[in-house]
Design an enzyme around this catalytic site. Sequence first.
Site, PDB file in Angstrom:
ATOM      1  N   HIS A 427      65.036  61.059  47.835  1.00 19.66           N
ATOM      2  CA  HIS A 427      65.576  61.104  49.192  1.00 19.66           C
ATOM      3  C   HIS A 427      64.476  60.968  50.247  1.00 19.66           C
ATOM      4  CE1 HIS A 427      66.747  63.243  52.903  1.00 19.66           C
ATOM      5  NE2 HIS A 427      67.834  62.497  52.755  1.00 19.66           N
ATOM      6  N   ASP A 711      24.619  37.554  41.659  1.00 18.03           N
ATOM      7  CA  ASP A 711      23.638  37.422  40.573  1.00 18.03           C
ATOM      8  C   ASP A 711      22.748  36.198  40.757  1.00 18.03           C
ATOM      9  OD1 ASP A 711      24.039  39.709  39.157  1.00 18.03           O
ATOM     10  OD2 ASP A 711      25.371  38.841  37.652  1.00 18.03           O
ATOM     11  N   CYS A 758      32.774  33.049  44.383  1.00 16.51           N
ATOM     12  CA  CYS A 758      33.489  34.324  44.437  1.00 16.51           C
ATOM     13  C   CYS A 758      32.569  35.491  44.784  1.00 16.51           C
ATOM     14  CB  CYS A 758      34.202  34.596  43.103  1.00 16.51           C
ATOM     15  SG  CYS A 758      33.080  34.741  41.692  1.00 16.51           S
TER      16      CYS A 758
END
Length: 807
Positions: A427, A711, A758
């Site tokens: 609820h 990296d 990325c």
Amino acid sequence: MEKDSKYIRWFKDIRIEDVPLVGGKNASLGEMYREIGREGVRIPDGFAITAGAYWHVVKSAGILDGLKSVMAGVDKADVGGLALRGKKARDLFLGAGLPDDLWAEIMGAYDGLCEEYGADTDVAVRSSATAEDLPTASFAGQQETYLNIRGSNSLKEACIKCFASLFTDRAISYRIDNKFDHFKVALSIGVMKMVRSDIATSGVTFTLDTETGFRDVVFITASYGLGENIVQGAVNPDEYYVFKPTFRGGCRAIIRKNLGQKKVKMVYGLGGSKVLTRNVETPEEDRRRFCLTDEEVLSLASYAVKIEDHYSKKAGEARPMDIEWAKDGLSGELFIVQARPETVQSRKAMDVLETYRLEKKGKVIVRGKRVGEKIAGGKARIISGAAHLHLFKPGEILIANTTTPDWEPVMKTAAGIVTNRGGRTCHAAIVSRELGVPAVVGAEHATEKIPSGHEVTISCAEGDEGVVYEGLLPFHIEKLDLRGIPRPRTKIMMNLGNPEEAFALSMIPNDGVGLARMEFIINSYIKIHPMALVHPEKVADEAALREINEMTYGCGNKEEYFVEKLAEGVGTIAASFYPKPVVVRLSDFKTNEYASLAGGKYFEPAEENPMLGFRGASRYYDEKYREGFALECRALKRVREGMGLTNLVIMVPFCRRVEEGEKVLAEMAKNGLKRGENGLKVYVMCEIPNNVMRIDGFSALFDGFSIGSNDLTQLVLGVDRDSALVAHDFDERDPGVMEMVSMAIRGARRNKRHIGLCGQAPSDYPEFAEFLVKEGIDSISLNPDSVMKITLRVLEIEKEIEELRHK
């Protein structure tokens, strides 16, 4: 008997167009019984007592003038006055009773049900307002329902109480808010055979995600016993998600499951007692397992899809549905006991993106399930029961064990809501969602840990979890008008790790996911080293072994725990962006990070420089991790084949040499992931200088590249980005790094291979994104909060490039 009935309509004779006659709930039950029942969707038989019967009661007893007098000048802000008026109105009905001719018809119909199901059959007596369950107002829970009603006396009492419940405090308040005239709304009653879910399970199904409005899933909640506990928020139920597009295509798979606590269950009252239902504790063994089998979940999903399709066809537009279901413990059959249009997420405007952002975090007081995606702050106010609602002040944060429909007038004035118990279909959640108020439900011990008068901040902007922080924390709201924004030629993708954020983030205009980090799923959801699941006998630490056994409790075997959890995490992300590509990177933990997982120290060597050590591709074919990698492959195969999410692209990280790439691809093929088979694409990270120098060789093996600028920068510059001593020299914009990136782009294009990036750089430095576009990169994958900012900049850059081309 049926032909002569003035006030009774059996479900088989009711259609959805009969709302004015029998209300939304009964009209929907009749529609499904008539039209969808033939498709295998089970609906219990029953009948409706029409709205005409309600007016017959009112006129026969002569109580209309009394009702109008009681309701004259009602003020919903006056909680005490509202309660007094509501009680007086209900008392008029309780004193009126039922006219003899109406009662004779009701008993005749009940006798018909008893002939069908047995003497004194148990029924549910449910209210159905004539304006109920309309697309613009749900009326859900405003009137009363009575369960386990047997025999004529109990039935008569329940019917009278149902008619009276048109004037509950919450129903009066609801009609005022939605501008319904109290005397142009009537009440029909549904009398239907009870489904014996008291000795089985029940729950609620939505044909969209209730928090984000993501339309492509069926969301199912389930708990033991009668369904009132889920609606009332008395339990934290199990949750299941099924992805509709591939499910319709024949892939019967659950993409995600969450185990609920299910501490209590509602069952029938004791024999001979006036108590018709009662709550009992759920046995510990039952709490720790899912209360539905996978096959039952998929059957419910099938019901839901059929119901949604039927109502969408009738409406001439997509019609997401809110459905209640119950399992009969005697027959083992699943039944639909109610269906209505979803009225919150389906009505939200999708052309403006509104994002709440917390500017800083504080001390966490409690956590639970979040409702909505907003943030709010204010003074906490504990309300222990309805008798204390008058103490609540508008703008406060309501803290309670649970809420009930009687609390709604106060809930509408709250800045936020926190409950100890409840799931996302309870609820408190339903009302909060409808009101647009942030809520955290199922936050155990909230009423003990948050004192009244204490300033707190509720955050529902951090994934599935809702958090209550100490103090008033700063936050801001970002709004973006999405209308008319074109897509750039350069694909703008997203970096993503947390599956809980995927549904919401998929709403941001994007071209897919360029980097889905497997490490986040393993670290946050699995928490166990995969080799410790393959070889638990090698874990010598008793405490670690107990932890592993506890987390894998209920799984067929320990390996399946890893496969299922990883498949669910990856599958949720892939489903959220389907059919756009989702590039998932195979695990790229370093040895020290793997060792921190449960049982991990028994399988990982100690390395002086883990950054350059046993990580990425080198692990997958090595005997020290080969069996763990097989589990990763099984999970990804399940996503692509079992869930049908063939938009999943697999990416190999930290692949040092071409020969190593060959070994990894061979290992993948051995585990059922053969490049090219069933459209499988395999990318490789371009993050080592050798990846750039040997890009022609790597292009012969892989379908594409993703430049990992973090990296690559580290290895080009010889800088350990984790070292505070030299981190100041880490900069992706260094000319040497940018030249290496340029070489990679040219090499990939020369070999007709996809190439994207990325890393973090484009999110942090818009000028780096500009450089990539001008170099002709295919895609840029960004942190979610940078996607729209960089999208707009890329559009400008592409326009400048086009203009220069034409000069």
